[in-house]
Scaffold this active site. Structure first.
Site, PDB file in Angstrom:
ATOM      1  N   LYS A  30       0.831  -1.217   0.000  1.00 51.88           N
ATOM      2  CA  LYS A  30       0.000   0.000   0.000  1.00 51.88           C
ATOM      3  C   LYS A  30       0.863   1.263   0.000  1.00 51.88           C
ATOM      4  CE  LYS A  30      -2.339  -1.007   3.817  1.00 51.88           C
ATOM      5  NZ  LYS A  30      -1.702  -2.275   4.219  1.00 51.88           N
TER       6      LYS A  30
ATOM      7  N   ARG B 242      11.337  -1.747  11.121  1.00 54.65           N
ATOM      8  CA  ARG B 242      10.243  -1.409  12.026  1.00 54.65           C
ATOM      9  C   ARG B 242      10.089  -2.495  13.072  1.00 54.65           C
ATOM     10  NH1 ARG B 242       4.962   0.245   8.622  1.00 54.65           N
ATOM     11  NH2 ARG B 242       4.014  -1.070  10.183  1.00 54.65           N
TER      12      ARG B 242
HETATM   13  P1  AMP Z   1       0.637   0.252   9.093  1.00 56.18           P
HETATM   14  O1  AMP Z   1       1.808   1.143   8.885  1.00 56.18           O
HETATM   15  O2  AMP Z   1      -0.559   0.665   8.290  1.00 56.18           O
HETATM   16  O3  AMP Z   1       0.975  -1.204   8.911  1.00 56.18           O
HETATM   17  O4  AMP Z   1       0.177   0.429  10.620  1.00 56.18           O
HETATM   18  C1  AMP Z   1       1.061   0.111  11.682  1.00 56.18           C
HETATM   19  C2  AMP Z   1       0.257  -0.035  12.967  1.00 56.18           C
HETATM   20  O5  AMP Z   1      -0.408   1.205  13.273  1.00 56.18           O
HETATM   21  C3  AMP Z   1      -0.845  -1.078  12.925  1.00 56.18           C
HETATM   22  O6  AMP Z   1      -0.373  -2.387  13.203  1.00 56.18           O
HETATM   23  C4  AMP Z   1      -1.786  -0.553  14.020  1.00 56.18           C
HETATM   24  O7  AMP Z   1      -1.278  -0.844  15.306  1.00 56.18           O
HETATM   25  C5  AMP Z   1      -1.696   0.966  13.819  1.00 56.18           C
HETATM   26  N1  AMP Z   1      -2.715   1.438  12.852  1.00 56.18           N
HETATM   27  C6  AMP Z   1      -2.508   1.967  11.612  1.00 56.18           C
HETATM   28  N2  AMP Z   1      -3.659   2.291  11.023  1.00 56.18           N
HETATM   29  C7  AMP Z   1      -4.633   1.968  11.895  1.00 56.18           C
HETATM   30  C8  AMP Z   1      -6.056   2.026  11.861  1.00 56.18           C
HETATM   31  N3  AMP Z   1      -6.723   2.507  10.796  1.00 56.18           N
HETATM   32  N4  AMP Z   1      -6.726   1.595  12.961  1.00 56.18           N
HETATM   33  C9  AMP Z   1      -6.109   1.134  14.045  1.00 56.18           C
HETATM   34  N5  AMP Z   1      -4.768   1.002  14.136  1.00 56.18           N
HETATM   35  C10 AMP Z   1      -4.022   1.414  13.069  1.00 56.18           C
END
Ligand code: AMP
Length: 217
Positions: free
Chosen positions: A13, A160
């Site tokens: 994404k 990360r």
């Molecule tokens: P990502 O970078 O999108 O993989 O997000 C990393 C982490 O941020 C996820 O594992 C969640 O803990 C938190 N996070 C990101 N977007 C959301 C969302 N829309 N709702 C809840 N937690 C989120």
């Protein structure tokens, strides 16, 4: 044009979003990036979010929707946007609709990047990010010219915390349980385009462009 990018962690994404926002002059709203920025600042939201993020769990809906609504209200009503990593469950999707309705806006298309588990694990375990500019690399697929150093700004690359194998498996479980249902949710609204996310970046991007051109004015 307002787009949602949907897909498992590691579906690509963020990488696809980078090109899409440039080509269509969209504002990129990545809830993961916003939350990581809050964690870095040590803000109250960041401190709360970190507890969930480190375990690969979802941050509470109210916290996230507030951040998204704040970001959307920060730019003009004609500025298109790309949501990346949001919504993550049906409740967030409904909250988003309410917020957008209040400002007379709506989502034009939801692009679902479909990926296999093997591809996700390989992508996430090899992912490295620049500490300074956030550029994303992969040890095998997109290696930096100099090991551990960002090509763009010479910043140090790091992994990360939530890309460790154990947390990745947890994130995939959470995705399946919480976010998977959104595929049918948006299919029922005739907004969903499913695209093969296992391909190399350019291949998937070409499919995304076709879907956008066929379905958005
Ligand atoms: P990502 O970078 O999108 O993989 O997000 C990393 C982490 O941020 C996820 O594992 C969640 O803990 C938190 N996070 C990101 N977007 C959301 C969302 N829309 N709702 C809840 N937690 C989120």
């Amino acid at each position: 044009m307002n787009i949602i990018l949907l897909g498992a962690p590691g579906a690509g994404k963020g990488t696809q979003a980078e090109t899409l926002v440039k080509d269509f002059n969209l504002k990129h709203i990545s809830t993961g990036d916003i939350l990581r920025e809050e964690v870095k600042k040590g803000s109250p939201v960041g401190l709360e979010a970190k507890e969930y993020m480190d375990k690969g769990l979802l941050v509470p809906d109210e916290v996230v929707i507030k951040l998204v609504a704040g970001a959307i209200s920060g730019f003009g009503s004609r500025q298109g946007f790309l949501l990346d990593g949001f919504p993550r469950n049906e409740n967030q999707a409904k909250m988003l609709e309410e917020k957008l309705c209040l400002v007379n806006r709506s989502i034009n298309r939801v692009i679902y990047l479909k990926v296999s588990k093997e591809v996700v694990i390989s992508r996430l375990s090899g992912r490295r990010i620049c500490k300074d500019c956030g550029a994303v690399y992969h040890l095998k697929n997109i290696p930096p010219k100099k090991e551990g150093i960002c090509d763009k700004c010479s910043g140090v690359l790091y992994q990360r915390e939530d890309d460790s194998e154990k947390t990745v498996l947890n994130r995939l479980e959470v995705y399946k349980k919480e976010t998977g249902g959104l595929i049918n949710y948006y299919k029922d609204k005739n907004l969903l385009s499913e695209v093969d996310g296992d391909l190399a970046q350019e291949g998937t991007y070409a499919l995304m462009l076709k879907e956008i051109n066929n379905n958005c004015e």
